[in-house]
Design a protein around this motif. Structure first.
Motif, PDB file in Angstrom:
ATOM      1  N   LYS A 270      -8.384   5.019   3.871  1.00 33.79           N
ATOM      2  CA  LYS A 270      -7.456   6.096   4.212  1.00 33.79           C
ATOM      3  C   LYS A 270      -6.095   5.902   3.534  1.00 33.79           C
ATOM      4  CE  LYS A 270     -10.338   8.138   6.962  1.00 33.79           C
ATOM      5  NZ  LYS A 270     -10.188   8.131   8.423  1.00 33.79           N
ATOM      6  N   GLY A 271      -6.028   4.947   2.620  1.00 32.61           N
ATOM      7  CA  GLY A 271      -4.765   4.678   1.944  1.00 32.61           C
ATOM      8  C   GLY A 271      -3.761   3.968   2.832  1.00 32.61           C
ATOM      9  N   VAL A 272      -4.235   3.347   3.918  1.00 39.63           N
ATOM     10  CA  VAL A 272      -3.357   2.668   4.866  1.00 39.63           C
ATOM     11  C   VAL A 272      -3.135   1.215   4.433  1.00 39.63           C
ATOM     12  CG1 VAL A 272      -3.155   1.807   7.228  1.00 39.63           C
ATOM     13  CG2 VAL A 272      -3.954   4.140   6.811  1.00 39.63           C
TER      14      VAL A 272
ATOM     15  N   VAL B  69       6.299  -1.678   9.618  1.00 37.85           N
ATOM     16  CA  VAL B  69       4.974  -2.283   9.786  1.00 37.85           C
ATOM     17  C   VAL B  69       4.011  -1.891   8.677  1.00 37.85           C
ATOM     18  CG1 VAL B  69       2.967  -2.478  11.325  1.00 37.85           C
ATOM     19  CG2 VAL B  69       5.268  -2.327  12.287  1.00 37.85           C
ATOM     20  N   GLY B  70       4.028  -0.630   8.251  1.00 35.29           N
ATOM     21  CA  GLY B  70       3.061  -0.162   7.263  1.00 35.29           C
ATOM     22  C   GLY B  70       3.641   0.881   6.332  1.00 35.29           C
ATOM     23  N   ASN B  71       2.762   1.475   5.522  1.00 38.11           N
ATOM     24  CA  ASN B  71       3.212   2.468   4.553  1.00 38.11           C
ATOM     25  C   ASN B  71       3.241   3.869   5.171  1.00 38.11           C
ATOM     26  OD1 ASN B  71       0.472   2.894   4.764  1.00 38.11           O
ATOM     27  ND2 ASN B  71       0.089   2.987   2.563  1.00 38.11           N
ATOM     28  N   ARG B  72       3.488   4.884   4.345  1.00 37.36           N
ATOM     29  CA  ARG B  72       3.634   6.249   4.852  1.00 37.36           C
ATOM     30  C   ARG B  72       2.357   6.775   5.529  1.00 37.36           C
ATOM     31  NH1 ARG B  72       7.683   9.786   3.938  1.00 37.36           N
ATOM     32  NH2 ARG B  72       8.540   8.367   2.368  1.00 37.36           N
ATOM     33  N   PRO B  73       1.146   6.599   4.945  1.00 40.42           N
ATOM     34  CA  PRO B  73      -0.065   7.031   5.653  1.00 40.42           C
ATOM     35  C   PRO B  73      -0.231   6.351   7.009  1.00 40.42           C
ATOM     36  CG  PRO B  73      -0.563   6.682   3.340  1.00 40.42           C
ATOM     37  CD  PRO B  73       0.827   6.174   3.553  1.00 40.42           C
ATOM     38  N   PHE B  74       0.151   5.071   7.088  1.00 41.44           N
ATOM     39  CA  PHE B  74       0.083   4.367   8.377  1.00 41.44           C
ATOM     40  C   PHE B  74       1.047   5.001   9.369  1.00 41.44           C
ATOM     41  CE2 PHE B  74       1.942   1.171  11.201  1.00 41.44           C
ATOM     42  CZ  PHE B  74       0.816   0.718  11.865  1.00 41.44           C
ATOM     43  N   ALA B  75       2.278   5.300   8.944  1.00 43.47           N
ATOM     44  CA  ALA B  75       3.277   5.895   9.826  1.00 43.47           C
ATOM     45  C   ALA B  75       2.810   7.261  10.329  1.00 43.47           C
ATOM     46  CB  ALA B  75       4.613   6.017   9.103  1.00 43.47           C
ATOM     47  N   ARG B  76       2.204   8.055   9.441  1.00 42.12           N
ATOM     48  CA  ARG B  76       1.706   9.370   9.859  1.00 42.12           C
ATOM     49  C   ARG B  76       0.596   9.233  10.891  1.00 42.12           C
ATOM     50  NH1 ARG B  76       2.337  11.131   4.190  1.00 42.12           N
ATOM     51  NH2 ARG B  76       0.163  10.522   3.829  1.00 42.12           N
ATOM     52  N   LEU B  77      -0.269   8.243  10.706  1.00 46.78           N
ATOM     53  CA  LEU B  77      -1.357   8.009  11.654  1.00 46.78           C
ATOM     54  C   LEU B  77      -0.814   7.611  13.022  1.00 46.78           C
ATOM     55  CD1 LEU B  77      -4.388   7.685  12.257  1.00 46.78           C
ATOM     56  CD2 LEU B  77      -4.223   5.336  11.376  1.00 46.78           C
TER      57      LEU B  77
ATOM     58  N   TRP C  86       3.694  -9.300   2.237  1.00 49.59           N
ATOM     59  CA  TRP C  86       2.847  -8.565   1.309  1.00 49.59           C
ATOM     60  C   TRP C  86       1.928  -7.630   2.090  1.00 49.59           C
ATOM     61  CZ3 TRP C  86       2.784 -13.892   1.896  1.00 49.59           C
ATOM     62  CH2 TRP C  86       1.694 -14.419   2.567  1.00 49.59           C
ATOM     63  N   ARG C  87       1.491  -6.573   1.428  1.00 47.39           N
ATOM     64  CA  ARG C  87       0.688  -5.557   2.119  1.00 47.39           C
ATOM     65  C   ARG C  87      -0.806  -5.850   1.977  1.00 47.39           C
ATOM     66  NH1 ARG C  87       2.236   0.325   0.377  1.00 47.39           N
ATOM     67  NH2 ARG C  87       1.153  -0.398  -1.485  1.00 47.39           N
ATOM     68  N   VAL C  88      -1.540  -5.480   3.002  1.00 44.45           N
ATOM     69  CA  VAL C  88      -2.998  -5.578   2.966  1.00 44.45           C
ATOM     70  C   VAL C  88      -3.582  -4.237   3.399  1.00 44.45           C
ATOM     71  CG1 VAL C  88      -3.081  -8.051   3.400  1.00 44.45           C
ATOM     72  CG2 VAL C  88      -3.086  -6.474   5.327  1.00 44.45           C
ATOM     73  N   ALA C  89      -4.762  -3.941   2.866  1.00 44.39           N
ATOM     74  CA  ALA C  89      -5.496  -2.747   3.278  1.00 44.39           C
ATOM     75  C   ALA C  89      -6.519  -3.184   4.317  1.00 44.39           C
ATOM     76  CB  ALA C  89      -6.174  -2.097   2.078  1.00 44.39           C
ATOM     77  N   PRO C  90      -6.190  -3.062   5.603  1.00 47.26           N
ATOM     78  CA  PRO C  90      -7.058  -3.639   6.636  1.00 47.26           C
ATOM     79  C   PRO C  90      -8.315  -2.816   6.876  1.00 47.26           C
ATOM     80  CG  PRO C  90      -5.291  -2.420   7.665  1.00 47.26           C
ATOM     81  CD  PRO C  90      -5.033  -2.360   6.183  1.00 47.26           C
TER      82      PRO C  90
ATOM     83  N   ILE D  95      11.658  -2.113   1.102  1.00 44.81           N
ATOM     84  CA  ILE D  95      11.095  -1.353  -0.020  1.00 44.81           C
ATOM     85  C   ILE D  95      10.574  -0.032   0.543  1.00 44.81           C
ATOM     86  CG2 ILE D  95       9.519  -1.407  -1.988  1.00 44.81           C
ATOM     87  CD1 ILE D  95       9.339  -4.421  -1.668  1.00 44.81           C
ATOM     88  N   PRO D  96      11.401   1.021   0.559  1.00 43.59           N
ATOM     89  CA  PRO D  96      11.040   2.284   1.216  1.00 43.59           C
ATOM     90  C   PRO D  96       9.738   2.897   0.723  1.00 43.59           C
ATOM     91  CG  PRO D  96      13.366   2.252   0.636  1.00 43.59           C
ATOM     92  CD  PRO D  96      12.750   1.060  -0.018  1.00 43.59           C
ATOM     93  N   LEU D  97       9.411   2.722  -0.564  1.00 49.26           N
ATOM     94  CA  LEU D  97       8.198   3.334  -1.096  1.00 49.26           C
ATOM     95  C   LEU D  97       6.932   2.620  -0.609  1.00 49.26           C
ATOM     96  CD1 LEU D  97       9.294   4.060  -4.787  1.00 49.26           C
ATOM     97  CD2 LEU D  97       9.210   5.646  -2.848  1.00 49.26           C
ATOM     98  N   LEU D  98       7.087   1.369  -0.160  1.00 49.93           N
ATOM     99  CA  LEU D  98       5.929   0.591   0.280  1.00 49.93           C
ATOM    100  C   LEU D  98       5.807   0.525   1.800  1.00 49.93           C
ATOM    101  CD1 LEU D  98       6.047  -2.408  -2.233  1.00 49.93           C
ATOM    102  CD2 LEU D  98       4.833  -0.228  -2.440  1.00 49.93           C
ATOM    103  N   PHE D  99       6.936   0.696   2.512  1.00 48.82           N
ATOM    104  CA  PHE D  99       6.924   0.620   3.976  1.00 48.82           C
ATOM    105  C   PHE D  99       7.693   1.804   4.552  1.00 48.82           C
ATOM    106  CE2 PHE D  99       6.127  -3.743   2.729  1.00 48.82           C
ATOM    107  CZ  PHE D  99       5.162  -4.164   3.643  1.00 48.82           C
TER     108      PHE D  99
END
Length: 293
Positions: free
Chosen positions: A118-120, A216-224, A99-103, A248-252
């Motif tokens: 930051k939406g990460v 590991v993370g979502n799209r904002p995380f990957a961009r960072l 499951w995802r967390v907003a750290p 789940i491509p939309l979430l990770f």
């Protein structure tokens, strides 16, 4: 009759001369003698120098059974931080905590507001696992930067440590932790001696090379991650099912440059849509084994 025996012996000798060929890339993976600095520059070009001999500095382990080795390479001069992959039940539970967390930010000496608001979102298990060993990793790097000087020779050696790259690496779970570690180390504040608070203090370049790494993370995380760690290569063995998880491509979303290898030693950096089509789907668990890499 003697002629037939002689010709048979000659044939046997010819067969003995033949030996199975191993590609330089696959041999490099097997012996762990990749020139990672050149890999960054070429983003897919590989060489195998014979003089790479890592010196292990420290072996770290957290309460969550996350293990990490800190080692030094003399040529090219760099520090290697290698995270162990899934090795026990506790590690498997970490993998399954998808499951995802907003750290919040990484914590001590972390860049302020790096992740917060930051939406990460990141994989809960991977985040918890890395945070369980983060303090030890930073401590090992600090010890390397500030060795106990007992002679003038040591003092001279210390001056050569002021500017060097740090490479994080790992397989499977270890690759996910290496990704988080590279982002963390690439944004440290006030870490090196003499630095002032609020200014970037890492004079070393941070790179990351992972093997069979899950998302590991979502799209904002990957961009960072791509912005902070441009020298990021993900080695993927063809059809490795774990590299597409969580599925789940939309979430990770993956970060870094992908380089796909096969059992013949072929390497395709950043494969196109057509190349991916011919590679087939990633549904093979056996392709994820460390032996394949």
């Amino acid at each position: 009759m003697m002629m037939m025996v002689g010709s048979a012996r000659k044939k046997k000798k010819k067969k003995n001369k033949k030996s199975p060929t191993t590609s330089p890339l696959k041999e490099a993976f097997r012996t762990q003698q990749l020139n990672l600095t050149e890999s960054w520059k070429k983003m897919g070009g590989w060489s195998v120098p014979a003089n790479i001999r890592p010196r292990i500095l420290n072996v770290l382990e957290s309460e969550e059974h996350i293990r990490c080795i800190v080692a030094e390479l003399e040529n090219p001069r760099c520090l290697i931080i290698s995270f162990r992959g899934t090795a026990n039940i506790q590690n498997m539970l970490t993998d399954c905590s998808a499951w995802r967390v907003a750290p919040d930010d990484f914590g001590m000496m972390s860049k302020e507001n790096l992740l917060r608001n930051k939406g990460v979102y990141v994989h809960s298990g991977f985040w918890s696992a890395y945070m369980s060993i983060r303090t030890q990793v930073l401590g090992a790097i600090a010890d390397y930067l500030n060795p106990k000087i007992s002679s003038l020779k040591d003092a001279h050696y210390h001056t050569q440590r002021e500017d060097f790259p740090i490479i994080t690496t790992g397989h499977s779970l270890g690759g996910a932790l290496a990704c988080l570690s590279a982002l963390d180390l690439g944004t440290l504040q006030g870490f090196r001696p003499g630095s002032t608070e609020g200014k970037k203090s890492t004079s070393f370049e941070v790179g990351c090379v992972t093997f069979g790494q899950p998302r590991v993370g979502n799209r904002p995380f990957a961009r960072l991650v791509d912005r902070v760690v441009p020298a990021f290569i993900r080695i993927v063995y063809e059809r490795d099912v774990i590299t597409g998880q969580p599925s789940i491509p939309l979430l990770f979303k993956h970060a870094g440059l992908e380089a796909v290898v096969d059992d013949k030693g072929n390497c395709i950096p950043d494969p196109s849509f057509v190349e991916r089509t011919f590679m087939g789907s990633r549904t093979n668990f056996a392709s994820h084994s460390l032996g394949k890499y």
